[in-house]
Write a protein that holds these residues in place. Structure first.
Motif, PDB file in Angstrom:
ATOM      1  N   LEU A  98       0.806  -1.221   0.000  1.00 17.30           N
ATOM      2  CA  LEU A  98       0.000   0.000   0.000  1.00 17.30           C
ATOM      3  C   LEU A  98       0.836   1.267   0.000  1.00 17.30           C
ATOM      4  O   LEU A  98       0.454   2.266  -0.609  1.00 17.30           O
ATOM      5  N   LEU A 128      -3.497   7.297  -4.351  1.00 12.96           N
ATOM      6  CA  LEU A 128      -4.083   5.983  -4.149  1.00 12.96           C
ATOM      7  C   LEU A 128      -5.401   6.185  -3.416  1.00 12.96           C
ATOM      8  O   LEU A 128      -5.435   6.798  -2.345  1.00 12.96           O
ATOM      9  N   ILE A 152      -8.321   4.247  -1.593  1.00 16.54           N
ATOM     10  CA  ILE A 152      -8.684   2.974  -0.965  1.00 16.54           C
ATOM     11  C   ILE A 152     -10.091   3.138  -0.412  1.00 16.54           C
ATOM     12  O   ILE A 152     -10.308   3.884   0.549  1.00 16.54           O
ATOM     13  N   ASP A 162      -4.861   5.686  -8.573  1.00 17.57           N
ATOM     14  CA  ASP A 162      -5.098   4.247  -8.598  1.00 17.57           C
ATOM     15  C   ASP A 162      -6.191   3.959  -7.587  1.00 17.57           C
ATOM     16  O   ASP A 162      -6.328   4.670  -6.590  1.00 17.57           O
ATOM     17  N   TYR A 218       2.701   3.358  -3.652  1.00 15.87           N
ATOM     18  CA  TYR A 218       2.119   4.097  -4.773  1.00 15.87           C
ATOM     19  C   TYR A 218       2.672   5.517  -4.808  1.00 15.87           C
ATOM     20  O   TYR A 218       2.519   6.265  -3.849  1.00 15.87           O
TER      21      TYR A 218
END
Length: 184
Positions: free
Chosen positions: A43, A50, A52, A98, A46
């Motif tokens: 995690l 990112l 999540i 992402d 990146y």
């Protein structure tokens, strides 16, 4: 048969209990989680944004949801949330982000959902609660299971810069993420 792609109109709205206020400014821990694409995902690695999105659990067709699920504020809506991220995935990529879905379900359980919903991004399993413990993510208990509360983290180069919590309705989450990214 339950239509998991829709949420009932009378769901209780989750309230902000302050359980995510501590997250902004924290660094993502240096942990690796199994994902639905068969890879282990670090995690903290990146370099750009990112996203999540954490969710309690996805239901499965023809399998009843836990007793009282719809009465738990913020529990119902994992499938619409995932589908909304799927539908806005290209826009998020264009904003240099992402996307990862995350729940405490096992990778095997998540693979069925990711395949059925045609998700273009990986979903990672925190079945051992590594990320939950490292970040003290909010949880609740239902049907004897400890589950993550619905929240979304935006990290940039491994540091948490924004948190969306609580999220309601669940499919509104990508719009919030895109508005944040566009405003940067």
């Amino acid at each position: 048969m339950i239509d998991l792609s829709k949420t009932p109109d009378d769901l209780p709205i989750p309230l902000d209990d302050g359980a995510a206020k501590h997250l902004i400014g924290m660094s993502l821990p240096n942990i690796t989680l199994a994902s639905t694409n068969g890879k282990s995902i670090a995690l903290a690695s990146y370099p750009q944004f990112l996203v999540i999105y954490c969710y309690p659990m996805t239901g499965q067709p023809n399998v009843p949801l836990p007793e009282g699920w719809d009465q738990i504020p913020g529990a119902r809506g994992c499938t619409p949330q995932s589908c909304s991220f799927r539908d806005h995935y290209q826009e998020l990529k264009a904003l240099n982000a992402d996307v990862l879905g995350l729940s405490a379900q096992t990778t095997e359980y998540q693979k069925e959902m990711a395949s059925r919903l045609h998700l273009p991004f990986p979903v990672v399993s925190d079945a051992d609660f590594q990320l939950q413990k490292a970040l003290n993510l909010p949880t609740f208990t239902a049907a004897g299971m400890t589950l993550l509360k619905r929240l979304t983290i935006i990290a940039q180069a491994g540091k948490i810069v924004a948190v969306h919590y609580p999220i309601f309705p669940s499919d509104s989450d990508p719009a919030w993420v895109m508005a944040y990214l566009r405003g940067r």
